[in-house]
Motif scaffolding. Structure first.
Motif, PDB file in Angstrom:
ATOM      1  N   GLN A 437       0.820  -1.204   0.000  1.00  0.00           N
ATOM      2  CA  GLN A 437       0.000   0.000   0.000  1.00  0.00           C
ATOM      3  C   GLN A 437       0.860   1.263   0.000  1.00  0.00           C
ATOM      4  O   GLN A 437       0.551   2.239  -0.705  1.00  0.00           O
ATOM      5  N   ALA A 438       1.954   1.276   0.768  1.00  0.00           N
ATOM      6  CA  ALA A 438       2.835   2.442   0.798  1.00  0.00           C
ATOM      7  C   ALA A 438       3.539   2.639  -0.545  1.00  0.00           C
ATOM      8  O   ALA A 438       3.742   3.785  -1.003  1.00  0.00           O
ATOM      9  N   PHE A 439       3.888   1.551  -1.194  1.00  0.00           N
ATOM     10  CA  PHE A 439       4.591   1.648  -2.471  1.00  0.00           C
ATOM     11  C   PHE A 439       3.676   2.171  -3.581  1.00  0.00           C
ATOM     12  O   PHE A 439       4.141   2.833  -4.520  1.00  0.00           O
ATOM     13  N   GLN A 440       2.351   1.871  -3.482  1.00  0.00           N
ATOM     14  CA  GLN A 440       1.418   2.361  -4.491  1.00  0.00           C
ATOM     15  C   GLN A 440       1.379   3.877  -4.538  1.00  0.00           C
ATOM     16  O   GLN A 440       1.176   4.486  -5.603  1.00  0.00           O
ATOM     17  N   LEU A 441       1.583   4.504  -3.380  1.00  0.00           N
ATOM     18  CA  LEU A 441       1.580   5.973  -3.337  1.00  0.00           C
ATOM     19  C   LEU A 441       2.782   6.546  -4.080  1.00  0.00           C
ATOM     20  O   LEU A 441       2.727   7.657  -4.604  1.00  0.00           O
ATOM     21  N   LYS A 442       3.890   5.796  -4.098  1.00  0.00           N
ATOM     22  CA  LYS A 442       5.076   6.264  -4.810  1.00  0.00           C
ATOM     23  C   LYS A 442       4.887   6.210  -6.314  1.00  0.00           C
ATOM     24  O   LYS A 442       5.620   6.873  -7.068  1.00  0.00           O
ATOM     25  N   SER A 455       0.475  13.555  -1.414  1.00  0.00           N
ATOM     26  CA  SER A 455       1.414  13.896  -0.341  1.00  0.00           C
ATOM     27  C   SER A 455       0.802  13.667   1.036  1.00  0.00           C
ATOM     28  O   SER A 455       1.449  13.139   1.946  1.00  0.00           O
ATOM     29  N   SER A 456      -0.464  14.052   1.171  1.00  0.00           N
ATOM     30  CA  SER A 456      -1.148  13.852   2.450  1.00  0.00           C
ATOM     31  C   SER A 456      -1.308  12.362   2.760  1.00  0.00           C
ATOM     32  O   SER A 456      -1.111  11.921   3.898  1.00  0.00           O
ATOM     33  N   SER A 457      -1.646  11.572   1.757  1.00  0.00           N
ATOM     34  CA  SER A 457      -1.815  10.124   1.955  1.00  0.00           C
ATOM     35  C   SER A 457      -0.492   9.467   2.302  1.00  0.00           C
ATOM     36  O   SER A 457      -0.421   8.571   3.161  1.00  0.00           O
ATOM     37  N   ASP A 458       0.588   9.919   1.622  1.00  0.00           N
ATOM     38  CA  ASP A 458       1.905   9.349   1.900  1.00  0.00           C
ATOM     39  C   ASP A 458       2.356   9.673   3.330  1.00  0.00           C
ATOM     40  O   ASP A 458       2.902   8.811   4.032  1.00  0.00           O
ATOM     41  N   MET A 459       2.133  10.909   3.746  1.00  0.00           N
ATOM     42  CA  MET A 459       2.502  11.277   5.109  1.00  0.00           C
ATOM     43  C   MET A 459       1.665  10.500   6.136  1.00  0.00           C
ATOM     44  O   MET A 459       2.167  10.075   7.171  1.00  0.00           O
ATOM     45  N   PHE A 460       0.376  10.293   5.818  1.00  0.00           N
ATOM     46  CA  PHE A 460      -0.487   9.540   6.730  1.00  0.00           C
ATOM     47  C   PHE A 460       0.012   8.105   6.910  1.00  0.00           C
ATOM     48  O   PHE A 460       0.089   7.594   8.031  1.00  0.00           O
ATOM     49  N   MET A 461       0.364   7.476   5.804  1.00  0.00           N
ATOM     50  CA  MET A 461       0.802   6.080   5.883  1.00  0.00           C
ATOM     51  C   MET A 461       2.150   5.948   6.588  1.00  0.00           C
ATOM     52  O   MET A 461       2.320   5.090   7.474  1.00  0.00           O
ATOM     53  N   ASN A 462       3.122   6.774   6.246  1.00  0.00           N
ATOM     54  CA  ASN A 462       4.483   6.604   6.756  1.00  0.00           C
ATOM     55  C   ASN A 462       4.727   7.260   8.105  1.00  0.00           C
ATOM     56  O   ASN A 462       5.566   6.782   8.871  1.00  0.00           O
ATOM     57  N   LYS A 463       4.024   8.336   8.383  1.00  0.00           N
ATOM     58  CA  LYS A 463       4.259   9.059   9.626  1.00  0.00           C
ATOM     59  C   LYS A 463       3.208   8.791  10.688  1.00  0.00           C
ATOM     60  O   LYS A 463       3.458   9.021  11.876  1.00  0.00           O
TER      61      LYS A 463
END
Length: 495
Positions: A437-442, A455-463
C-alpha cells in the motif's frame, strides 16, 4: 454324659399339649461343627462322610451358647475315652470358640471348604449380574486366597478363583458399553466403585472416563446449530469445557483414596477429548473451500480460549494445547485474509482517481473512521476539511481509507487468534500488506492537481498509520519488537 445330638420338630398329638418328632440323631464323635460364612445366626454340623445339617438360632448369643455346649460335650467324650487326658477345659465359652487348637483346625477346614465353593458361588453371582455380592465374597476371602499357595491344592483353587475374578472384571468394565448413552449418573458409578473395591484402579479409571466421554458427546450433539456462528461456538465451548472441568472435580473425589496416581489418566483423557473438540470446532469455523464472515474466526477462537480457562481451576492449563490443535485452521485463515487484502488493494490501485474523499456528517461514516483510527492513537482531524454544509472532505485518497478499514479488521482478527506458532506468518503478511500500500503511493502520477492528496496520503501512511500499527503489534499482539515492519519506514524514506 452327652454322646449324641438329637434334632426334633414339633408335631400334633391327641394326648400331649407339646409333642416333638425326632428328625436326626447324630453321634458327637462323628460330627464337626463349623460357622457359616455370611450367616451370623447359623452354624453347620457335618457328619462324615457326606451328611450336612444347617441350624439357625434366634440370636447371636444363643448360637454361641449352642456351639459352645456341643464342643464341650465333644471334649468330654474325648477325655472319657482317654484321648488327651492331660488337657483340662478351663477356658470360658468365648475363649474356647476362638483360641483352642481344635477350633483353629476346624476353622481352617471351614475356610478351605468355603474357598472350594467360592468359584461356583461367583459363577452364580455373575450369571445373575449380582456384581456387588460377588465383589463382597472376593473381598471377604482375600486373606485366605493369598494363603492358598501353602496348601496342596492351592494353585488349582487359586487359578479357578482368579479366572472368575477376570471374568467379573471384564463384565464390570463392559457393563455400560451398550447402555452408556442412557445409563449415566448414579448407574454408571456402581461398576466403578466395585472395580475400586477389587483394586482394579486402571480398569476403574478407564470405565469412568469412557462413560464421561459418551455423556459429553451426547450433550454436544443436543446443541442446535441456530443463530450466528459465534452463538453456536459459545454454546459449544461452554458445554464442553464446563463438563470437562466438572469431570475433573468428580475424578479427584472418586479416586482420591487410591494409592496409584490417577491424574495422568485424566490429563490424557482431556487431551483426547480436546482433539475431538478441536476437530468439530475447525469444521465449523475453518471450513475447507469456504470462508466465514470477516472477523468471525477470531471471535470464535477468542470465545473457545476464554472458556478453556475454566480448567485452570483444576490446575490444568491447556491454552498451549489449544493453540497447537487450532494452529492449522488459524494459519489457513490468516493466509486467506491476507490474500483478500492484497487482491482488494491491487484492484483499488487500478481504479484510484487520486481525489480527496467526501463524507456526509449525517451518515456517520466519518465518525466511524475517526473511532477506528483512535484505536491506534491517530488523529484524523488534521486531514479533514469542513465546508459550511454537512459535507466533510478528507485529504486522503480512497484506496488508503479502504485499506485502513480492511486492514483494521484483519489486525483485530489476527490479535484474537495470535500465538507464537503463527508469529512469522503474521509479521510477513502485515509487512507485505503495508509495503504494497505504501509503495502504491510512490507510483502516483506526478500531476499538480493530485499532489496534495498524494502527499497527504503518503505522510499519513508513513508518519501516522504504519508507526501506530508497529506500536499496536509490539504492545498488544506479539509483545516483542517487529524490526521487519520498521524496515518499511526506512525503505519509504529512501524512496
Amino acid at each position: 454324659m452327652n454322646d449324641c445330638i438329637m434334632s426334633a420338630a414339633p408335631t400334633k398329638s391327641a394326648w400331649m399339649s407339646e409333642a416333638y418328632k425326632m428328625v436326626d440323631l447324630l453321634e458327637l464323635k462323628n460330627v464337626t461343627i463349623m460357622d457359616v460364612q455370611d450367616q451370623k445366626l447359623c452354624f453347620k454340623i457335618t457328619q462324615y462322610p457326606a451328611n450336612m445339617f444347617l441350624y439357625r438360632a434366634e440370636t447371636e448369643q444363643k448360637r454361641i451358647e449352642w456351639v459352645s455346649l456341643i464342643k464341650r460335650a465333644q471334649q468330654d467324650l474325648k477325655e472319657a475315652a482317654g484321648e488327651r487326658p492331660d488337657v483340662e477345659l478351663k477356658q470360658s465359652r468365648d475363649e474356647m470358640i476362638e483360641g483352642t487348637w481344635e477350633e483353629n483346625q476346624r476353622r481352617a477346614k471351614f475356610r478351605a471348604e468355603a474357598l472350594l465353593e467360592l468359584p461356583e458361588q461367583l459363577d452364580v453371582c455373575i450369571a445373575q449380574r449380582d456384581f456387588e455380592n460377588a465383589v463382597r465374597k472376593l473381598r471377604d476371602a482375600k486373606q485366605d486366597i493369598d494363603k492358598l499357595d501353602q496348601s496342596n491344592h492351592g494353585p488349582e483353587i487359586k487359578a479357578r478363583i482368579e479366572s472368575r475374578l477376570r471374568q467379573l472384571t471384564d463384565m464390570l468394565t463392559e457393563v455400560n458399553m451398550g447402555s452408556g448413552m442412557y445409563a449415566h449418573g448414579k448407574a454408571s458409578k456402581k461398576p466403578v466403585k466395585q472395580l475400586l473395591l477389587l483394586e482394579k484402579v486402571t480398569q476403574a479409571t478407564s470405565l469412568f472416563l469412557r462413560n464421561k466421554s459418551t455423556s459429553l458427546k451426547m450433550s454436544i450433539r443436543r446443541i442446535k446449530m441456530e443463530g450466528t456462528m459465534t452463538l453456536y461456538i459459545t454454546k459449544l465451548s461452554q458445554t464442553f469445557f464446563t463438563t470437562v472441568a466438572a469431570v475433573g472435580t468428580e475424578f479427584k473425589a472418586v479416586f482420591s483414596n487410591t494409592e496409584a496416581g490417577c491424574m495422568p489418566s485424566y490429563v490424557s483423557w482431556v487431551e483426547s477429548e480436546l482433539e475431538w473438540f478441536a476437530d468439530m470446532f475447525s469444521r465449523q469455523v475453518f471450513p475447507q473451500g469456504s470462508v466465514v464472515g470477516h472477523g468471525v474466526a477470531g471471535e470464535c477462537v477468542a470465545i473457545a480460549l476464554k472458556h478453556a480457562d475454566q480448567l485452570s481451576m483444576n490446575g490444568l492449563d491447556i491454552s498451549f494445547l489449544m493453540h497447537r490443535l487450532l494452529q492449522p485452521g488459524i494459519s489457513e485463515t490468516l493466509k486467506r485474509n491476507h490474500i483478500q487484502i492484497m487482491e482488494a488493494s491491487q484492484l483499488r490501485a487500478k481504479e484510484e482517481h487520486w481525489k480527496k474523499c467526501e463524507f456526509n456528517r449525517q451518515t456517520g461514516d466519518i465518525k466511524k473512521l475517526d473511532d477506528l483510527l483512535k484505536t491506534y492513537n491517530v488523529d484524523l482531524s488534521k486531514y479533514c476539511v469542513s465546508t459550511g454544509d454537512d459535507k466533510i472532505y478528507v485529504t486522503l485518497c480512497h484506496s488508503v481509507i479502504s485499506f485502513v478499514r480492511s486492514f483494521h479488521s484483519y489486525l483485530l482478527d489476527a490479535k484474537k487468534m495470535y500465538n507464537t506458532r503463527v508469529r512469522k506468518q503474521l509479521i510477513d503478511s502485515i509487512t507485505s500488506c503495508l509495503q504494497f500500500q505504501a509503495f502504491q503511493l510512490k507510483l502516483a502520477p506526478p500531476d499538480e492537481d493530485i499532489r496534495t492528496v498524494v502527499s497527504s496520503s503518503d505522510m499519513f501512511m508513513n508518519k501516522e498509520f504504519i508507526p501506530a500499527v508497529i506500536t499496536f503489534l509490539e504492545t498488544q499482539v506479539t509483545q516483542q519488537p517487529v524490526p521487519q515492519i520498521r524496515n518499511i519506514l526506512d525503505t519509504n524514506d529512501i524512496l
